[in-house]
Enzyme design. Structure first.
Site, PDB file in Angstrom:
ATOM      1  N   CYS A  10       0.752  -1.036  -0.070  1.00  0.00           N
ATOM      2  CA  CYS A  10       0.102   0.137  -0.052  1.00  0.00           C
ATOM      3  C   CYS A  10       0.641   1.478  -0.053  1.00  0.00           C
ATOM      4  O   CYS A  10       0.152   2.419   0.355  1.00  0.00           O
ATOM      5  CB  CYS A  10      -1.066  -0.258   0.935  1.00  0.00           C
ATOM      6  SG  CYS A  10      -2.244  -1.501   1.208  1.00  0.00           S
ATOM      7  N   HIS A  55      -3.822   6.437   0.992  1.00  0.00           N
ATOM      8  CA  HIS A  55      -3.687   5.588   0.589  1.00  0.00           C
ATOM      9  C   HIS A  55      -5.602   4.565   0.793  1.00  0.00           C
ATOM     10  O   HIS A  55      -6.149   4.911   2.124  1.00  0.00           O
ATOM     11  CB  HIS A  55      -2.884   4.119   1.068  1.00  0.00           C
ATOM     12  CG  HIS A  55      -3.192   2.622   1.162  1.00  0.00           C
ATOM     13  ND1 HIS A  55      -3.998   2.100   0.158  1.00  0.00           N
ATOM     14  CD2 HIS A  55      -3.616   2.209   2.057  1.00  0.00           C
ATOM     15  CE1 HIS A  55      -4.475   0.717   0.099  1.00  0.00           C
ATOM     16  NE2 HIS A  55      -4.335   0.429   1.812  1.00  0.00           N
ATOM     17  N   ASN A  68     -10.227  -1.373  -1.984  1.00  0.00           N
ATOM     18  CA  ASN A  68      -9.020  -1.735  -1.842  1.00  0.00           C
ATOM     19  C   ASN A  68      -7.654  -2.174  -2.763  1.00  0.00           C
ATOM     20  O   ASN A  68      -7.586  -3.640  -2.773  1.00  0.00           O
ATOM     21  CB  ASN A  68      -8.314  -1.652  -0.965  1.00  0.00           C
ATOM     22  CG  ASN A  68      -6.996  -1.822  -0.055  1.00  0.00           C
ATOM     23  OD1 ASN A  68      -6.669  -2.099  -0.837  1.00  0.00           O
ATOM     24  ND2 ASN A  68      -6.917  -1.596   1.114  1.00  0.00           N
TER      25      ASN A  68
END
Length: 337
Positions: free
Chosen positions: A116, A263, A293
């Site tokens: 990430c 993020h 995500n």
């Protein structure tokens, strides 16, 4: 005159198959559509086909970049592919992508294994190549198929993660935003809180059966494991400091930031960070409802949409912050013009 590193263009690719909240609710009736949407901020995820790899998606994202922004692929002189789900142990996925894209053989190309935080780390590497004169046009591709690591009965991780690839062109000559200075961080003691334990050389694949946790999620060491509580605590501890240090590193204060793009982990985590950092809604951007995500691709996807929605205009200052698996974190500033 010193060389600048500029973001010239961004495009992204989502796989065809979609896993929406209705499908998840049908499989896990206790996990309602409204509950999923409210907690995660995610309505839909795109899942790579069984034979579709991160390398395949990387190629498709790059082809979209070339087409959407009329970019001549012969101008690319360096390729970075960020992925934790490579096509092979070796060779690097970047070498395969170079050939499939028809990039010239004089390009440099390598993979980087980060999650990430990967996009921001990639920008840092690309900037280093450009500013040092090693490259004029760096193609940074983030591509991830976490879905292939997730147990089909792990409702928590299936709810959060989606597959995607994003392609970003960093250039010394053209662009809409200059890349600023970077702040990095690493804390390997958190490695086991977000991990696919088996499959590489330290821990081969085993035939052990999956276990069921207290929330009803199935998991084994062959699949993605995430300790959500520990990841949340790490995030609340590290990211506010990361934001503060990134701002200071760039000789700014927090009031100078026009837009924060973090993020896109999930809505609950982002809103918790927003509250702790006291960032007003007008300066905080969330865009993950359509894709979930997507690990290293969340920030470039959000940047793409923020541009299209006119949230990114001329003479603005944008803070980017990536954080997660590793533990690993990174932040930088973009200045548009």
């Amino acid at each position: 005159m010193s060389t600048k590193a500029l973001i010239q263009a961004i495009s992204y690719y989502l796989p065809r198959y979609q896993l929406d909240n209705a499908i998840i609710e049908a499989q896990f009736p206790e996990w309602s559509i409204d509950k999923i949407s409210e907690k995660t901020g995610i309505d839909n995820r795109h899942i790579a086909a069984s034979g579709e790899t991160s390398g395949d998606m990387a190629v498709k994202a790059a082809e979209k970049l070339f087409e959407e922004h009329s970019i001549d692929r012969s101008t690319i002189d360096y390729l970075i592919v960020c992925t934790q789900s490579p096509d092979h142990f070796l060779p690097t996925t970047a070498c395969i992508v170079q050939e499939k894209l028809g990039l010239k053989t004089s390009v440099g190309a390598f993979d980087m294994n980060l999650g990430c935080s990967g996009f921001v780390y990639g920008l840092g590497l690309a900037k280093g190549l450009v500013v040092s004169g090693q490259a004029k046009n760096v193609l940074l591709i983030t591509s991830e198929t976490y879905s292939k690591f997730i147990h089909p009965m792990d409702k928590s991780n299936r709810t959060i993660f989606g597959d995607a690839a994003a392609a970003t062109l960093i250039s010394s000559e053209h662009g809409f935003a200059e890349i600023g200075d970077f702040e990095y961080g690493t804390e390997g003691k958190g490695a086991e809180n977000l991990i696919v334990k088996n499959g590489a050389l330290r821990s081969p694949i085993t035939e052990k059966e999956a276990v069921i946790d207290e929330y009803g999620n199935y998991n084994s060491d062959n699949h993605l494991y995430m300790n959500g509580t520990e990841i949340f605590l790490f995030t609340l501890e590290s990211v506010p400091k990361l934001i503060s240090r990134t701002v200071t590193k760039n000789n700014l204060n927090k009031d100078n930031i026009d837009l924060f793009i973090l993020h896109q982990a999930n809505r609950f985590m982002l809103q918790s960070l927003q509250k702790k950092c006291k960032i007003p809604n007008s300066k905080f951007y969330i865009k993950m409802d359509h894709c979930g995500n997507t690990v290293s691709s969340t920030i470039p996807i959000a940047l793409y949409h923020a541009q299209n929605e006119k949230r990114i205009e001329k003479n603005k200052t944008i803070l980017l912050a990536g954080f997660g698996v590793g533990y690993s974190w990174a932040g930088t500033i973009l200045k548009t013009f």
